[in-house]
Design a protein around this motif. Structure first.
Motif, PDB file in Angstrom:
ATOM      1  N   GLY A  31       0.793  -1.214   0.000  1.00 11.86           N
ATOM      2  CA  GLY A  31       0.000   0.000   0.000  1.00 11.86           C
ATOM      3  C   GLY A  31       0.827   1.266   0.000  1.00 11.86           C
ATOM      4  O   GLY A  31       0.293   2.357   0.111  1.00 11.86           O
ATOM      5  N   SER A  32       2.136   1.164  -0.120  1.00 11.47           N
ATOM      6  CA  SER A  32       2.971   2.353  -0.189  1.00 11.47           C
ATOM      7  C   SER A  32       4.047   2.148  -1.253  1.00 11.47           C
ATOM      8  O   SER A  32       4.471   1.025  -1.520  1.00 11.47           O
ATOM      9  CB  SER A  32       3.621   2.663   1.171  1.00 11.47           C
ATOM     10  OG  SER A  32       4.490   1.627   1.553  1.00 11.47           O
ATOM     11  N   ASP A  33       4.466   3.250  -1.874  1.00 11.42           N
ATOM     12  CA  ASP A  33       5.474   3.219  -2.929  1.00 11.42           C
ATOM     13  C   ASP A  33       6.782   3.814  -2.427  1.00 11.42           C
ATOM     14  O   ASP A  33       6.795   4.865  -1.799  1.00 11.42           O
ATOM     15  CB  ASP A  33       5.002   4.033  -4.141  1.00 11.42           C
ATOM     16  CG  ASP A  33       3.891   3.324  -4.897  1.00 11.42           C
ATOM     17  OD1 ASP A  33       4.204   2.401  -5.650  1.00 11.42           O
ATOM     18  OD2 ASP A  33       2.725   3.705  -4.718  1.00 11.42           O
ATOM     19  N   ARG A  34       7.885   3.137  -2.700  1.00 12.16           N
ATOM     20  CA  ARG A  34       9.186   3.713  -2.425  1.00 12.16           C
ATOM     21  C   ARG A  34      10.172   3.094  -3.405  1.00 12.16           C
ATOM     22  O   ARG A  34      10.340   1.871  -3.441  1.00 12.16           O
ATOM     23  CB  ARG A  34       9.618   3.453  -0.984  1.00 12.16           C
ATOM     24  CG  ARG A  34      10.885   4.190  -0.611  1.00 12.16           C
ATOM     25  CD  ARG A  34      11.115   4.248   0.901  1.00 12.16           C
ATOM     26  NE  ARG A  34      11.032   2.948   1.506  1.00 12.16           N
ATOM     27  CZ  ARG A  34      10.008   2.547   2.255  1.00 12.16           C
ATOM     28  NH1 ARG A  34       8.995   3.353   2.483  1.00 12.16           N
ATOM     29  NH2 ARG A  34       9.973   1.335   2.777  1.00 12.16           N
ATOM     30  N   ARG A  35      10.783   3.915  -4.244  1.00 11.65           N
ATOM     31  CA  ARG A  35      11.710   3.421  -5.251  1.00 11.65           C
ATOM     32  C   ARG A  35      13.014   2.950  -4.605  1.00 11.65           C
ATOM     33  O   ARG A  35      13.389   3.387  -3.524  1.00 11.65           O
ATOM     34  CB  ARG A  35      12.015   4.516  -6.274  1.00 11.65           C
ATOM     35  CG  ARG A  35      10.826   4.882  -7.150  1.00 11.65           C
ATOM     36  CD  ARG A  35      11.228   5.918  -8.187  1.00 11.65           C
ATOM     37  NE  ARG A  35      10.121   6.248  -9.061  1.00 11.65           N
ATOM     38  CZ  ARG A  35       9.786   5.557 -10.137  1.00 11.65           C
ATOM     39  NH1 ARG A  35      10.482   4.491 -10.469  1.00 11.65           N
ATOM     40  NH2 ARG A  35       8.764   5.914 -10.884  1.00 11.65           N
ATOM     41  N   GLY A  36      13.695   2.066  -5.327  1.00 13.35           N
ATOM     42  CA  GLY A  36      14.988   1.623  -4.866  1.00 13.35           C
ATOM     43  C   GLY A  36      15.993   2.764  -4.874  1.00 13.35           C
ATOM     44  O   GLY A  36      15.901   3.702  -5.671  1.00 13.35           O
ATOM     45  N   LYS A  37      16.967   2.700  -3.969  1.00 12.18           N
ATOM     46  CA  LYS A  37      18.001   3.721  -3.875  1.00 12.18           C
ATOM     47  C   LYS A  37      19.369   3.076  -3.997  1.00 12.18           C
ATOM     48  O   LYS A  37      19.577   1.947  -3.549  1.00 12.18           O
ATOM     49  CB  LYS A  37      17.914   4.455  -2.526  1.00 12.18           C
ATOM     50  CG  LYS A  37      16.674   5.298  -2.325  1.00 12.18           C
ATOM     51  CD  LYS A  37      16.745   5.981  -0.957  1.00 12.18           C
ATOM     52  CE  LYS A  37      15.502   6.811  -0.687  1.00 12.18           C
ATOM     53  NZ  LYS A  37      15.559   7.463   0.655  1.00 12.18           N
ATOM     54  N   VAL A 266       4.099   6.276   9.108  1.00 15.10           N
ATOM     55  CA  VAL A 266       3.211   5.158   8.767  1.00 15.10           C
ATOM     56  C   VAL A 266       2.510   5.442   7.426  1.00 15.10           C
ATOM     57  O   VAL A 266       1.289   5.553   7.368  1.00 15.10           O
ATOM     58  CB  VAL A 266       2.183   4.905   9.885  1.00 15.10           C
ATOM     59  CG1 VAL A 266       1.521   3.537   9.709  1.00 15.10           C
ATOM     60  CG2 VAL A 266       2.819   4.985  11.265  1.00 15.10           C
ATOM     61  N   PRO A 267       3.254   5.554   6.320  1.00 12.45           N
ATOM     62  CA  PRO A 267       2.665   5.966   5.045  1.00 12.45           C
ATOM     63  C   PRO A 267       1.607   5.020   4.493  1.00 12.45           C
ATOM     64  O   PRO A 267       0.733   5.441   3.726  1.00 12.45           O
ATOM     65  CB  PRO A 267       3.871   6.040   4.102  1.00 12.45           C
ATOM     66  CG  PRO A 267       4.902   5.160   4.734  1.00 12.45           C
ATOM     67  CD  PRO A 267       4.703   5.311   6.203  1.00 12.45           C
ATOM     68  N   ALA A 268       1.656   3.739   4.859  1.00 11.25           N
ATOM     69  CA  ALA A 268       0.662   2.785   4.372  1.00 11.25           C
ATOM     70  C   ALA A 268      -0.524   2.641   5.313  1.00 11.25           C
ATOM     71  O   ALA A 268      -1.368   1.765   5.130  1.00 11.25           O
ATOM     72  CB  ALA A 268       1.303   1.412   4.145  1.00 11.25           C
ATOM     73  N   GLY A 269      -0.614   3.487   6.357  1.00 11.11           N
ATOM     74  CA  GLY A 269      -1.766   3.468   7.247  1.00 11.11           C
ATOM     75  C   GLY A 269      -1.669   2.387   8.307  1.00 11.11           C
ATOM     76  O   GLY A 269      -0.681   1.668   8.417  1.00 11.11           O
ATOM     77  N   GLN A 270      -2.727   2.269   9.087  1.00  8.92           N
ATOM     78  CA  GLN A 270      -2.754   1.269  10.151  1.00  8.92           C
ATOM     79  C   GLN A 270      -3.939   0.334   9.992  1.00  8.92           C
ATOM     80  O   GLN A 270      -4.932   0.659   9.333  1.00  8.92           O
ATOM     81  CB  GLN A 270      -2.779   1.938  11.522  1.00  8.92           C
ATOM     82  CG  GLN A 270      -4.004   2.771  11.838  1.00  8.92           C
ATOM     83  CD  GLN A 270      -4.008   3.250  13.291  1.00  8.92           C
ATOM     84  OE1 GLN A 270      -3.614   2.528  14.223  1.00  8.92           O
ATOM     85  NE2 GLN A 270      -4.462   4.478  13.500  1.00  8.92           N
TER      86      GLN A 270
END
Length: 494
Positions: A31-37, A266-270
């Motif tokens: 439920g959350s996006d984070r690109r590779g670094k 908590v970017p994808a919520g609870q």
């Protein structure tokens, strides 16, 4: 309680603590996006991550483990209760980091679901979880998805720090009423369960405001059925009491000790979990608490876990009681109606009929109790009215609204739009005519619908091997499931 032996290998601990985690269903895809670094391991994508399967067949998407299965509490429904004589184990933060990194490098997993029993104290356990996540993010540069549990009773500062390192957090309510908690989990206090949920909610809201976004689910006034639930007299019930769980600064800023984070809280919520069938709560109580959690606590998901008899106790169902899988499935369907179809708990159920008919899906059950509203004319009904017709989903309702601007629709047209006519035919007309000459009578339609679903209902209630149900399971039930709907289910955005 058997103490954790010091000589256990990492593999032996993994076997014990992965098996101990399988009854916790309060997780889903990221439920959350984070690109590779560059220089970091992993990523998190909203379209979902690699899925694996637990030993009982349930679909899981993460390395799902307990930090420890030792616990100071003696909750009667829990396999890891302090009174049970079981092999005990506790990971160190370094051991969990080793597992996550090595499993990720072998392409076994894409993320971590970390829960725990309460070791020594809530503060001690939450500190161990914080150390684990801090090491993963900062020393091992793990950039993948992490779902962590907030331990009720832990200091607010620790929960906040974990919130800046995790993608999703959850606090399991387990039992939604005072009586249920008093009977089966006397060590757990309602205020301690709700307090971290409110704290996390405010942290998420603060972050949304900081980036110019703020979304809220429409509220209803259907709180009159919260009597006897944990929200009845809770000091954290109303918004004007929220200051009691917010740090003195009034704002949840990123702690100085949490480095290497993007500043997202908590970017994808609870989410949370409630046990179904361990105590006597009816469906109305469960659904009313669910509605409140979505509307006033902004939860992403509420999960239901059919109680599996694991312990022998006079306060629990007998060991030979079958898990109420079909009831759990109906609650998941009702949960969907609350979030996407405009229904409220007090519409679906009432004090006179506080439980769903498990032989029918909740929308059919509602429609049969409101036959005075049917049949509706497909070529004139509003979008909201179409959503309340069994067999018509959000996508097919929109297709109907768009298509009828070009001319009157027929039943053949509806079939092409993926309307499930096996259910819808009893509640609609096209051009003033029904598909067949059908009496609009509750007993007759109930017999027809239950006959159609009897085989599928039996399969749900009698699986070959026990496994928890989730919204990933359709059991070949026909419905308007589109590519868009499916992607949202996997992403956790639903």
């Amino acid at each position: 309680m058997t103490n954790s032996p010091d000589h256990l290998s990492l593999k032996e601990k993994l076997h014990i603590l992965a098996d101990a985690a399988k009854y916790d269903v309060a997780c889903t895809s990221s439920g959350s996006d984070r690109r590779g670094k560059k220089g970091y391991l992993g990523n998190a994508v909203s379209s979902g991550i690699c899925h694996s399967f637990a030993s009982d067949g349930r679909c899981i998407s993460l390395l799902k483990i307990l930090l420890s299965n030792e616990c100071i509490f003696d909750c009667k429904y829990c396999l890891n209760r302090s009174g049970n004589d079981r092999p005990r184990a506790t990971f160190t933060p370094e051991e969990i980091c080793t597992l996550v990194v090595e499993f990720y490098r072998r392409n076994y997993i894409e993320g971590l679901f970390l829960s725990s029993g309460v070791v020594k104290s809530p503060a001690y356990t939450m500190d161990l979880m914080y150390q684990t996540l801090f090491l993963l993010r900062n020393r091992y540069h793990f950039n993948g998805y992490i779902h962590a549990k907030a331990i009720p009773g832990a200091p607010e500062e620790l929960i906040t720090q974990v919130g800046y390192l995790a993608d999703r957090m959850s606090v399991n309510l387990e039992l939604p009423t005072y009586e249920g908690l008093r009977t089966l989990a006397p060590n757990k206090k309602p205020e301690n369960l709700v307090k971290p949920i409110r704290l996390i909610q405010h942290g998420i809201a603060e972050h949304r405001l900081s980036i110019g976004k703020n979304s809220r689910m429409e509220r209803s006034q259907g709180n009159r059925y919260l009597s006897n639930t944990i929200f009845q007299k809770n000091p954290y019930l109303e918004g004007n009491n929220s200051a009691s769980v917010i740090p003195s600064s009034g704002r949840l800023s990123t702690p100085a000790s949490v480095s290497g984070t993007s500043g997202s809280f908590v970017p994808a919520g609870q989410s949370t979990q409630m046990i179904i069938g361990a105590t006597g709560e009816n469906d109305l109580q469960l659904l009313t608490v669910t509605q409140k959690l979505y509307q006033q606590y902004d939860l992403k998901r509420v999960f239901y876990s059919a109680y599996v008899p694991l312990n022998e106790d006079s306060a629990l169902p007998s060991p030979d009681t079958a898990p109420p899988l079909l009831r759990e499935h109906r609650l998941y369907q009702a949960d969907w109606l609350l979030r996407f179809y405009g229904f409220h708990a007090e519409e679906l159920l009432s004090p006179e009929r506080p439980n769903f008919n498990v032989l029918l899906d909740p929308k059919c059950d509602w429609a049969l109790r409101h036959l005075e509203l049917f049949p509706i004319e497909i070529n004139r009904a509003s979008y909201g009215e179409l959503l309340r017709v069994p067999g018509i989903g959000t996508k097919s309702a929109m297709r109907i609204v768009r298509a009828r601007s070009q001319g009157n629709l027929t039943f053949q047209d509806l079939k092409k739009m993926k309307v499930v006519l096996k259910r819808a035919q009893y509640f609609i007309t096209c051009g003033g005519k029904m598909l067949h000459r059908i009496p609009i009578e509750e007993d007759f339609i109930t017999r027809q619908l239950t006959y159609e679903s009897s085989h599928k209902n039996w399969e749900i209630a009698h699986p070959e091997t026990y496994r928890q149900l989730s919204l990933f399971d359709d059991f070949h039930i026909q419905g308007d499931v589109t590519v868009e709907d499916s992607s949202k289910v996997w992403s956790g955005q639903l």
